[in-house]
Design an enzyme around this catalytic site. Structure first.
Site, PDB file in Angstrom:
ATOM      1  N   CYS A 156       0.824  -1.222   0.000  1.00  0.00           N
ATOM      2  CA  CYS A 156       0.000   0.000   0.000  1.00  0.00           C
ATOM      3  C   CYS A 156       0.855   1.269   0.000  1.00  0.00           C
ATOM      4  O   CYS A 156       1.558   1.541  -0.946  1.00  0.00           O
ATOM      5  CB  CYS A 156      -0.938   0.024   1.207  1.00  0.00           C
ATOM      6  N   ARG A 197     -12.498   5.128  -4.884  1.00  0.00           N
ATOM      7  CA  ARG A 197     -11.360   4.362  -4.388  1.00  0.00           C
ATOM      8  C   ARG A 197     -11.425   2.952  -4.927  1.00  0.00           C
ATOM      9  O   ARG A 197     -12.505   2.451  -5.252  1.00  0.00           O
ATOM     10  CB  ARG A 197     -11.401   4.292  -2.856  1.00  0.00           C
ATOM     11  N   HIS A 244      -3.374  -6.282   0.758  1.00  0.00           N
ATOM     12  CA  HIS A 244      -3.176  -6.505   2.184  1.00  0.00           C
ATOM     13  C   HIS A 244      -4.280  -7.434   2.661  1.00  0.00           C
ATOM     14  O   HIS A 244      -4.848  -8.158   1.879  1.00  0.00           O
ATOM     15  CB  HIS A 244      -3.144  -5.176   2.943  1.00  0.00           C
TER      16      HIS A 244
END
Lengths: 292, 593
Positions: free
Chosen positions: A102, A139, A200
């Protein structure tokens, strides 16, 4: 798995900015590496490297850098550039395995361009850059699956910025989800043994093959084994408390490692695949676990 | 539209008169008078017609909203307060302002990551004991439409509130919705319980909620009292920006310091800390005492910012039993002991917050004590349900700090517990479950008498537990949906063909509504039921769905013992439906008044 301290294999993991970049369950990645090492009689020491700490490349065998809040990312970017940059570059050029997730991934590319305000300078390890296109662009959130070395890697992504690759090689091809930018089907970036990714969730627990790959790379590098040339999976050599001298060069670093009972890991992996409709791949993952 | 705002009465003087809550009761408000200055006849006429138009519009909104709600209930689409609010707001966006302005005692808003429901529950109990009529939004309906719905169901078709006299509303408000809610409701008090990491995919990050709050506090009217948690740095820092009065609450019992309690405060006390750097200068805080996560007595070594001294303080916290906390509370006017009938340090904060608001509203001490001591926990906040000779206790945990505190409460005494974890990743839970890796499950290791893991992300949680030191054989993993690949794998093995058929039979047996599951729970201990005996517990795939998981967890809990259920938010709702289906809990959206 015990005794013979002098012969015990030891790896040192440098965890960059554990206090600042810890947003997305990055602890899971560390726990996974540690446990998978311990089960094979390898000691994994974890050293936190905060803001202001120098990074001496020869003290570490493996580096990890996670993701954080925007507020905490700016001082980190500055420190990475000013304090740790040279050491990190040296480590990467010397083939140290690095996992950047990230925010950490973004920081290792050229720059992060927010919707407003100045660019945040990155280290430029990956020939890639990240652009946030403003609040109107959604997003990239959700489960994600990529193909890596002919196998699936699963995770969860949650990023506003979109990353574009220059000459950097992607980590994998997106099978489901958004990946780097939701446009070109790439996910992550690779330079030498540095891996950047948006996955993740945590990444490594559900992807034991990828965790072992990183551990194998570190062992290979530290104990003077031949550099990786192919990724085929020949039957594994068992490493269980053996001394470095007993090791012989192998092509796939994961074959250095004794297989573990990863059935639960692969079930969790398969559960994500099935949610996204990848039934064939899910079945393949479980078969692999049974075969081990 | 006319607004008649009560001015907040902060109790400062000595002990109140003994008549319950008398001091703060303001003179009954009549029809709101026209604003001074608007004197010309034309203006007045214009205003009158505008008011008429608006109340017509309000009436229309109320009628349509309630009709929609009735229809939704009739069609069994849900409880129907959100749809009521949604429709009413669509027809009259200002319906909240219109109706709330009629409440004689105004509104109190409660927000924060954890503890909204319990805090507003405590406060409502206190206010009721003080003789007020308290109106709340339904738990979880904490967006604007939930607030609108809660008001509209209490409105007459004329567009006016029923029985607005002696009424006060206590609304729990979602963190991100707080700015709009404050604008529409102009509350007498706004309570900020805490700010933790929660549902990142929905709110962005902790810092963006904090920024939203700061912006909002700057715009609050002077008549709004801010009630803030002194021990949470981000929440407490809002006080600097306030124009009106500020009241802090906090813990003073230094024996609760984590570093003191657990030796060096190292192994086994991993804490998910969600805000660690100074809001003013960005340096890391230094703590002289840390109670959990980032809650404690902090100071910025760089700029000197420090925890404000709280006016409402818990001087001592002692645990009588699992869910009886004896707390010595000091306020500017009172010093006394209160027994909180709930487990967990976080509930001390919730109670302190409610006490602080009650003080700000001028409520006397007796209703404060009785309201808290006789509090009945909301569903999922430590509530007890009796099932087949076992006690179920539901402890909602929806984020790392919440779950850490639940685990601490459950396992700090070293008593082995029967546990059912439910991890879901629906939108209301947050889609991203990576936070479970920040939870200190290690402390439960070796202390579970039985362990069932369920939910849409059961495998993720099971894996987390494996890495916390639990053997996979210790866990009964029951995901929400079948893992097809696993069923096939079991089915493809020679022995497994039969197993597969068994699996199918089992599946049917556990279908919701398929009598077997239902009766076994309601009537006799399950062990007597031949079909679900140990033979099956040994099979690798014990079924799926929350009903099955509940069944299995109950089976593994001996009669007379307690099963602790720790679900995320939608897991809690599912459990509630399941228990309700079996006639075991009160109906959810009762309590309209």
């Amino acid at each position: 798995m015990h005794g013979r301290n002098e012969a015990r294999l030891t790896l040192t993991l440098g965890h960059l900015y554990p206090d600042q970049l810890n947003l997305y369950g990055d602890r899971g990645n560390i726990l996974t590496l540690k446990r998978r090492c311990e089960l094979r009689g390898i000691e994994l020491r974890v050293v936190g490297l905060g803001i202001g700490d120098a990074l001496a490349p020869d003290e570490y065998d493996l580096l990890f850098i996670g993701g954080g809040q925007d507020k905490e990312q700016a001082p980190v970017a500055q420190d990475l550039f000013e304090t740790k940059g040279i050491g990190l570059w040296a480590a990467i050029e010397d083939d140290m395995p690095v996992l950047a997730v990230c925010g950490g991934y973004q920081l290792l590319a050229h720059y992060y361009r927010p919707a407003e305000g100045p660019d945040m300078k990155g280290l430029g390890v990956f020939d890639a850059w990240t652009v946030h296109k403003g609040p109107r662009t959604p997003r990239c959130i959700g489960d994600v699956v990529i193909s890596w070395n002919g196998m699936t890697v699963v995770g969860f992504e949650n990023h506003g910025g979109r990353t574009y690759l220059g000459t950097a090689r992607p980590l994998g091809k997106v099978l489901k989800g958004h990946g780097n930018n939701a446009e070109d089907g790439t996910e992550g970036a690779v330079y030498r043994n540095a891996y950047g990714t948006y996955l993740h969730g945590s990444l490594l627990p559900k992807n034991p093959h990828f965790a072992d790959y990183l551990i194998g790379l570190a062992l290979q590098r530290k104990y003077g084994l031949r550099r990786l040339t192919s990724l085929s999976m020949p039957p594994g050599e068992i490493l269980n408390g053996s001394t470095p001298a007993q090791l012989t060069p192998v092509d796939d670093p994961t074959t250095l490692l004794r297989p573990l009972d990863d059935r639960l890991e692969w079930q969790a992996h398969a559960a994500i695949l099935e949610r996204l409709g990848l039934y064939e791949e899910a079945a393949a993952a479980l078969r692999r676990a049974e075969a081990a | 539209m006319q607004q008649h705002r009560p001015s907040p009465v902060i109790s400062q003087g000595p002990k109140q008169s003994d008549s319950r809550g008398s001091r703060w009761l303001r003179p009954k408000k009549g029809r709101p008078a026209a604003k001074p200055g608007s004197v010309t006849g034309a203006a007045r006429a214009g205003q009158r017609s505008r008011r008429r138009r608006l109340s017509l519009r309000a009436a229309l909104a109320v009628i349509s909203g309630r009709a929609a709600g009735a229809l939704s209930r009739r069609l069994r689409l849900g409880g129907g307060t959100s749809i009521v609010g949604l429709v009413a707001q669509r027809l009259y966006p200002d319906i909240i302002r219109h109706l709330a302005a009629q409440l004689e005692h105004g509104s109190v808003l409660v927000t924060g990551t954890n503890g909204k429901t319990t805090t507003s529950g405590f406060l409502a109990a206190i206010l009721r004991d003080a003789g007020l009529r308290v109106w709340r939004n339904r738990e979880g309906a904490n967006l604007l439409r939930g607030v609108a719905g809660a008001l509209v169901v209490r409105a007459l078709p004329s567009g006016n509130l029923r029985r607005a006299g002696q009424a006060i509303s206590v609304f729990e408000i979602d963190e991100a919705v707080m700015p709009q809610a404050v604008r529409l409701l102009e509350p007498r008090a706004a309570v900020f319980v805490n700010l933790f990491r929660d549902q990142l995919d929905r709110y962005g990050e902790v810092e963006s909620v904090a920024a939203l709050w700061r912006q909002m506090v700057k715009g609050l009217p002077e008549t709004t009292t801010l009630v803030l948690n002194a021990d949470d740095p981000t929440t407490a820092s809002l006080g600097e920006l306030a124009r009106g009065p500020v009241l802090y609450f906090g813990l003073e019992d230094l024996t609760l310091d984590l570093s003191g309690q657990d030796g060096q405060g190292t192994a086994g006390t991993y804490q998910a800390v969600d805000s660690r750097s100074c809001v003013r200068c960005g340096s890391d805080y230094r703590y002289s005492a840390r109670f959990y996560s980032h809650m404690g007595h902090y100071q910025c070594p760089h700029c000197g910012l420090e925890r404000p001294a709280p006016a409402v303080r818990a001087l001592q916290v002692r645990q009588d039993t699992f869910d009886r906390l004896r707390v010595t509370v000091e306020t500017p006017t009172q010093l006394g002991e209160i027994v909180i009938p709930l487990p967990g340090l976080y509930n001390v904060y919730n109670a302190l917050a409610a006490i602080a608001v009650a003080q700000a509203l001028g409520i006397s001490w007796e209703p404060i004590v009785s309201g808290i001591e006789q509090f009945k926990p909301a569903f999922g906040r430590g509530e007890r349900v009796q099932v087949a000779g076992r006690t179920l206790r539901l402890l909602l945990a929806k984020n790392p700090t919440g779950l850490n505190e639940v685990l601490r409460t459950l396992f700090s005494e070293g008593t082995p517990r029967h546990i059912l974890f439910v991890l879901n990743d629906n939108i209301a839970d947050g889609r991203d479950v990576s936070w479970i890796w920040d939870v200190d499950f290690e402390r439960a290791q070796g202390l579970t008498a039985s362990l069932t893991v369920a939910g849409t992300r059961a495998f993720d949680l099971a894996l987390r537990l494996k890495y916390a030191g639990f053997a996979p054989e210790e866990m009964t993993i029951i995901p929400s949906t079948p893992l097809r690949a696993l069923e096939e794998l079991i089915g493809s093995q020679p022995r497994g063909r039969k197993g597969r058929e068994r699996g199918r039979a089992r599946h049917q047996q556990y279908q919701p509504g398929a009598g077997a599951a239902k009766t076994s729970i309601q009537a006799s201990p399950v062990a007597e039921e031949g079909a679900t005996s140990p033979r099956e517990t040994a099979t690798p795939f014990p079924g799926y769905g929350l009903a099955t998981a509940l069944e299995r967890a109950i089976e593994q809990t001996p009669v007379g013992e307690t099963l602790f259920i720790v679900p995320t938010y939608t897991g809690l709702l599912e459990l509630h439906r399941e228990l309700e289906r079996r006639g075991l809990t009160p109906h959810y959206w009762e309590g309209r008044d």
